[in-house]
Design an enzyme around this catalytic site. Sequence first.
Site, PDB file in Angstrom:
ATOM      1  N   HIS A  56     -49.306  -0.762   0.599  1.00  0.00           N
ATOM      2  CA  HIS A  56     -49.962   0.530   0.372  1.00  0.00           C
ATOM      3  C   HIS A  56     -50.028   1.268   1.699  1.00  0.00           C
ATOM      4  O   HIS A  56     -50.401   0.673   2.712  1.00  0.00           O
ATOM      5  CB  HIS A  56     -51.369   0.321  -0.178  1.00  0.00           C
ATOM      6  CG  HIS A  56     -52.139   1.603  -0.312  1.00  0.00           C
ATOM      7  ND1 HIS A  56     -51.935   2.476  -1.357  1.00  0.00           N
ATOM      8  CD2 HIS A  56     -53.078   2.161   0.496  1.00  0.00           C
ATOM      9  CE1 HIS A  56     -52.736   3.521  -1.204  1.00  0.00           C
ATOM     10  NE2 HIS A  56     -53.453   3.353  -0.082  1.00  0.00           N
ATOM     11  N   PHE A  68      -5.268   2.767   4.961  1.00  0.00           N
ATOM     12  CA  PHE A  68      -5.821   1.598   4.285  1.00  0.00           C
ATOM     13  C   PHE A  68      -7.280   1.877   3.924  1.00  0.00           C
ATOM     14  O   PHE A  68      -7.913   2.768   4.479  1.00  0.00           O
ATOM     15  CB  PHE A  68      -5.753   0.373   5.193  1.00  0.00           C
ATOM     16  CG  PHE A  68      -4.459  -0.393   5.104  1.00  0.00           C
ATOM     17  CD1 PHE A  68      -4.451  -1.772   5.098  1.00  0.00           C
ATOM     18  CD2 PHE A  68      -3.255   0.274   5.024  1.00  0.00           C
ATOM     19  CE1 PHE A  68      -3.261  -2.489   5.017  1.00  0.00           C
ATOM     20  CE2 PHE A  68      -2.061  -0.418   4.949  1.00  0.00           C
ATOM     21  CZ  PHE A  68      -2.049  -1.798   4.946  1.00  0.00           C
ATOM     22  N   GLY A  69      -7.828   1.101   2.998  1.00  0.00           N
ATOM     23  CA  GLY A  69      -9.245   1.203   2.685  1.00  0.00           C
ATOM     24  C   GLY A  69      -9.559   1.686   1.288  1.00  0.00           C
ATOM     25  O   GLY A  69     -10.707   1.617   0.856  1.00  0.00           O
ATOM     26  N   GLY A  70      -8.556   2.209   0.576  1.00  0.00           N
ATOM     27  CA  GLY A  70      -8.772   2.591  -0.811  1.00  0.00           C
ATOM     28  C   GLY A  70      -9.682   3.796  -0.975  1.00  0.00           C
ATOM     29  O   GLY A  70      -9.986   4.532  -0.028  1.00  0.00           O
ATOM     30  N   THR A  71     -10.139   3.985  -2.208  1.00  0.00           N
ATOM     31  CA  THR A  71     -10.956   5.146  -2.559  1.00  0.00           C
ATOM     32  C   THR A  71     -12.252   5.188  -1.771  1.00  0.00           C
ATOM     33  O   THR A  71     -12.632   6.227  -1.221  1.00  0.00           O
ATOM     34  CB  THR A  71     -11.260   5.128  -4.067  1.00  0.00           C
ATOM     35  OG1 THR A  71     -10.041   5.222  -4.799  1.00  0.00           O
ATOM     36  CG2 THR A  71     -12.168   6.290  -4.452  1.00  0.00           C
ATOM     37  N   CYS A  72     -12.944   4.072  -1.688  1.00  0.00           N
ATOM     38  CA  CYS A  72     -14.286   4.060  -1.096  1.00  0.00           C
ATOM     39  C   CYS A  72     -14.278   4.560   0.336  1.00  0.00           C
ATOM     40  O   CYS A  72     -15.056   5.438   0.707  1.00  0.00           O
ATOM     41  CB  CYS A  72     -14.875   2.654  -1.162  1.00  0.00           C
ATOM     42  SG  CYS A  72     -16.514   2.525  -0.403  1.00  0.00           S
ATOM     43  N   GLU A  94       0.846  -1.185   0.000  1.00  0.00           N
ATOM     44  CA  GLU A  94       0.000   0.000   0.000  1.00  0.00           C
ATOM     45  C   GLU A  94       0.886   1.241   0.000  1.00  0.00           C
ATOM     46  O   GLU A  94       1.753   1.378   0.863  1.00  0.00           O
ATOM     47  CB  GLU A  94      -0.921   0.006   1.220  1.00  0.00           C
ATOM     48  CG  GLU A  94      -1.746   1.267   1.394  1.00  0.00           C
ATOM     49  CD  GLU A  94      -2.564   1.629   0.165  1.00  0.00           C
ATOM     50  OE1 GLU A  94      -2.326   2.718  -0.393  1.00  0.00           O
ATOM     51  OE2 GLU A  94      -3.429   0.816  -0.235  1.00  0.00           O
TER      52      GLU A  94
END
Length: 453
Positions: free
Chosen positions: A438, A38-42, A33
Site C-alpha cells: 500500500h 536478422f531478427g524477424g518481425t519483433c 534468411e
Amino acid sequence: MPSVHHQLVVVGTGSGNTVIDDSFADLDVAIVEREERFGGTCLNVGCIPTKMLAYTAEVVDTVERAGRFGVDAELGGMRWTDVRDRVLGRVDPIAREGRDGRRDTSWITVHTGHARFTGPRTLDVDGTTVTADRIVLASGSRPLVPPPVAESGLPYETSDTIMRRDGVPGRLAVLGGGYIAAEFAHVFAVAGSEIVIIEQGGTLLGPQDETVAEEFTALAAKRYELHLGRELTGVSGSPGALRLTLDDGSTVEADTLLVAVGRIPNGDLMDLAEGGVEVDEKGLVLVDEHQRTTAEGVWALGDVCSPVPLKHVANREADVVRHNLLHPDDLRSADHDTVPSAVFTDPQIAQVGATEQELREAGTPYRVGTTRFGDTAYGWAMEDDTGFCKVLTDPDTGTILGAHVMGPQAPTLIQPLVLAVTLAIPARTLVDRPYWIHPALTEVVQQALIAAT
C-alpha cells in the site's frame, strides 16, 4: 544448380534463430534468411521498435497532461526524424550484429534468399539446392493487404514500413481496429497526425473483453474520427491525396493509408506441399504438441504455425523445438492455454484467460469483480479516471477464469494474475496469502480479486 547438404537447417531468423545455441556446435548447421536484417518481425518491425515509439508517445502524453497535477509544462512537439533515428539506431545494429555473428561462426552457414520446398527436406534457396537431415520452419508472417488496396496501384503503408518513413502524415487513415492499428494510431496522433480509423467491427479491439473494447472505443471516439461497422471497397485519388470509398458509399480522404487488418503466415510462399508439410484452413503449418509438422524431420514454430502469433509464444516454442531436437526421446510441448497479451496504446491494455462474452456464450458460470484505478490511493495520485481491472472467477472453486486490465502499466499489473491463472491459484488465496504493498497501483488488482470472490 549448386547443391549443399546440412544436418540441420533453420528457415527464418526471428525466434528461429534462438533455436541454435552451442549445443549444436558439433553439427553442420545452416540458417536461411531472405532479408539482410536478422531478427524477424519483433526486432525489425514489431514488438521492440513499436514499443520504443509507444513509450515516446507516453512521454508526450505525460507532458500534455501535466496541468492536472498543477505543473506548468509546454510541449514543443515530437521531432519525428530524431525519434525514428533513435529507434532504428538501436534495432538495426542488433540485426546486423546477429547476421554477422552467425556468418562468423565456423559451424553455421548462412544462406541469404527465399526458401521453398522442392521435395522432402529439400529446399531451393534462390537457385541453390539445400538438403537437410532436419529442418525447422520459422519463416514468420507478413501484413495482410486486402484486394481494394493491393489492386488500386496507389501507395500505402503497413506496420513493416510506416515507422521508417521520413515525415509524419498530415491525415492518416488507419484500416483496421486491432492492436496494431491502436498502437500506431496513438503514436502518430501524438506525433501530430490527424487520425481516422476504419473498422468493420462494431468496436475497436473486438477480440478483447467486451468492457475493455467498449470503454476503449468510447475514449478513441473522443480523439479520432471513427468509421465503425464499415468495410473498404475502393481506393482512388493520387499519392498524397487518397480517397477511400466505404461500403455505405461514404468516402474518407487522407494523405496516407496504413493497412493494419492483420497478418498472414508465410507458409504459402514456400511450396510446402512439395515437402509434405500440411497446413490448416487458415494457412498455418500443422504441428503436433511437440512442434513436429506432418513431414518427417520437419519442425515449425512461431507465426508460420502458431494459433497465438505473439513473440513470447514463438520464444517458448523455440525453446521446445531446441530441446526436442537435442532430446528426441524426451519430447516437450508448448502450452497455449494461458497466454497473456498486451496492447501498448493509450490507455494500455492487458489480458489473460477468458473474456466475459466467451464465458457467457459457453454457458460457464462466473463471477465478476471490477475495480477502477480511481478507486485506489495510487489511482488518486495519478488522477486516473479511465483505468480498471476486471477479474472473472469460478463461483465454486474461486479459480481465475480470466483477467483484464486497462490503464497505465497494464502489461505489468497483469502478471500476478497470469501466475494465478497458470498455477490455478484461487482468487481468495492470492488475496490472503501474499502482502499487497500500500498504496501501490497493484492494489487495483487486489481489490478486483476481492470483488470477484
